[in-house]
Scaffold this active site. Structure first.
Site, PDB file in Angstrom:
ATOM      1  N   ASP A   1      -2.751   2.379  -6.174  1.00 34.71           N
ATOM      2  CA  ASP A   1      -1.690   2.434  -5.166  1.00 34.71           C
ATOM      3  C   ASP A   1      -1.639   1.239  -4.226  1.00 34.71           C
ATOM      4  OD1 ASP A   1      -4.060   3.065  -3.898  1.00 34.71           O
ATOM      5  OD2 ASP A   1      -3.176   4.582  -2.594  1.00 34.71           O
ATOM      6  N   GLU A   2      -2.329   0.145  -4.552  1.00 34.13           N
ATOM      7  CA  GLU A   2      -2.222  -1.025  -3.686  1.00 34.13           C
ATOM      8  C   GLU A   2      -2.489  -2.303  -4.465  1.00 34.13           C
ATOM      9  OE1 GLU A   2      -5.199  -1.754  -0.642  1.00 34.13           O
ATOM     10  OE2 GLU A   2      -6.535  -0.278  -1.567  1.00 34.13           O
TER      11      GLU A   2
ATOM     12  N   ASP B   1       0.862  -1.182   0.000  1.00 37.55           N
ATOM     13  CA  ASP B   1       0.000   0.000   0.000  1.00 37.55           C
ATOM     14  C   ASP B   1       0.897   1.230   0.000  1.00 37.55           C
ATOM     15  OD1 ASP B   1      -2.196   1.622   0.092  1.00 37.55           O
ATOM     16  OD2 ASP B   1      -2.706   1.209   2.185  1.00 37.55           O
TER      17      ASP B   1
END
Length: 370
Positions: A108-109, A13
């Site tokens: 983003d993860e 993350d």
């Protein structure tokens, strides 16, 4: 004796992704509270904020004007999604250098199954350190990692020591880790579910363990099985690089309230064009289109139209939306937000995510770790 390999899952993350990119590219923003999103004098919302802004109580989805009230000295930056997507692609490329079993959740993860990995390392903890190192070297950004034997624990672990954290939850550590976990951190526990749990006297994983599966299912239906299993460290979900996109949409908060059909239609048409440009690029047709409307008093409604046949024809879809829009306009109520969502996809692998391949994952026993 069972000698099956232990599944090793990493959840990566990125830390304050959009804000961190802006601080990286604009040195004058480093060390300052940065809010990425709408202008503080508009009806926009916060997309994300830097860690310097968080002590003021600012968080994503907060109204920008509220964020400004809490921190007038914050620097408000309008987001640049094209730049963020490019950075995200570079990060995803790093993941695929490690394993083909990558399940992106957003820009983003992502989850990675590194039980067998291209580095040949048996330690998932070492692999996580290597991923964080490569991301830092390539992008200048920090990522937090959670390492465990299932997705539930890996995701929670990645948020445990932010920013730039690395938390490992082994099978031996899992029971104590889960017992101390606040009930709001459990998978599937939103605001209303958390309130229900608190009414039941369930404040953490230790309290949750005292409830039977039968009672949890009676109260929470199918989710009761998940709560029961997760409280015991059980999560059989595999990292799935073949993710099916369920829907795609766009919405916009208007600069001022409107109520006339003639004013709303061009906005809806523009939103539809944005959605169709993505769908047509992937050769996807849809059977369902949804109009979302938020009124001046923040009350919200959606109107769904299901077509007989899948299509990517703008005129057909706009006609369906226009019919719904006529009804909205007839109410005579002022509108502050409009949105368009499409679903029930057909064609091009039915909107498969990932890299266009289907990878078969192996179900591993959850016995020992790393």
């Amino acid at each position: 004796m069972d000698t099956s390999p232990i599944r090793k899952i990493i959840h990566i993350d990125m830390d304050a992704f959009y804000a961190s990119i802006e601080q990286r590219d604009r040195p004058e923003l480093r060390g300052k509270p940065v809010v990425v999103g709408g202008s503080p004098h508009s009806r926009g919302v916060v997309a994300t904020c830097s860690y310097e802004a968080r002590p003021f109580g600012i968080h994503s989805a907060m109204a920008s004007h509220e964020a400004y009230k809490r921190c007038p000295q914050a620097v408000f930056v309008r987001g640049n999604m094209q730049k963020y997507r490019e950075v995200s692609k570079g990060i995803m490329d790093i993941f695929y250098e490690i394993t083909d079993l990558v399940e992106p959740l957003s820009l983003d993860e992502a989850y990675l199954d590194v039980t067998e990995n291209k580095l040949g390392y048996p330690s998932a903890t070492y692999v996580a350190r290597e991923i964080k190192k490569r991301i830092k070297e390539k992008t200048g950004l920090n990522a937090s990692a959670g390492v465990s034997y299932n997705k539930f624990l890996a995701k929670i672990a990645s948020d445990y020591d932010k920013p730039d954290g690395l938390t490992v939850v082994t099978p031996e550590k899992a029971p104590a880790f889960i017992r101390e976990l606040p009930i709001g951190d459990f998978r599937g526990v939103g605001k209303s579910t958390k309130e229900k749990f608190l009414e039941m006297g369930v404040h953490n994983g230790s309290d949750l363990l005292t409830w039977s599966e039968e009672d949890l299912v009676r109260i929470f239906h199918k989710r009761g099985h998940t709560f029961y299993n997760n409280s015991r460290g059980i999560d059989e979900r595999e990292v799935n690089p073949y993710r099916e996109r369920k829907s795609m949409g766009r919405e916009t908060t208007l600069p001022h309230n409107i109520s006339e059909y003639e004013d709303m239609l061009p906005i809806v048409k523009d939103l539809l064009q944005q959605v169709l440009s993505r769908l047509q690029a992937d050769r996807i047709r849809v059977k369902c289109v949804v109009l979302k409307v938020k009124f001046y008093d923040f009350k919200q409604i959606t109107r769904r139209t299901t077509l007989d046949d899948p299509t990517d024809d703008q005129e057909v879809l706009l006609a369906a939306l226009g019919e719904q829009l006529e009804h909205i306009a007839s109410l005579g109520r002022e509108v502050r937000l409009l949105g368009v969502t499409t679903s029930d996809f057909h064609g091009a692998g039915d909107a498969a995510g990932g890299r266009g391949k289907v990878y078969k994952t192996t179900r591993y026993e959850q016995l020992r770790l790393f």
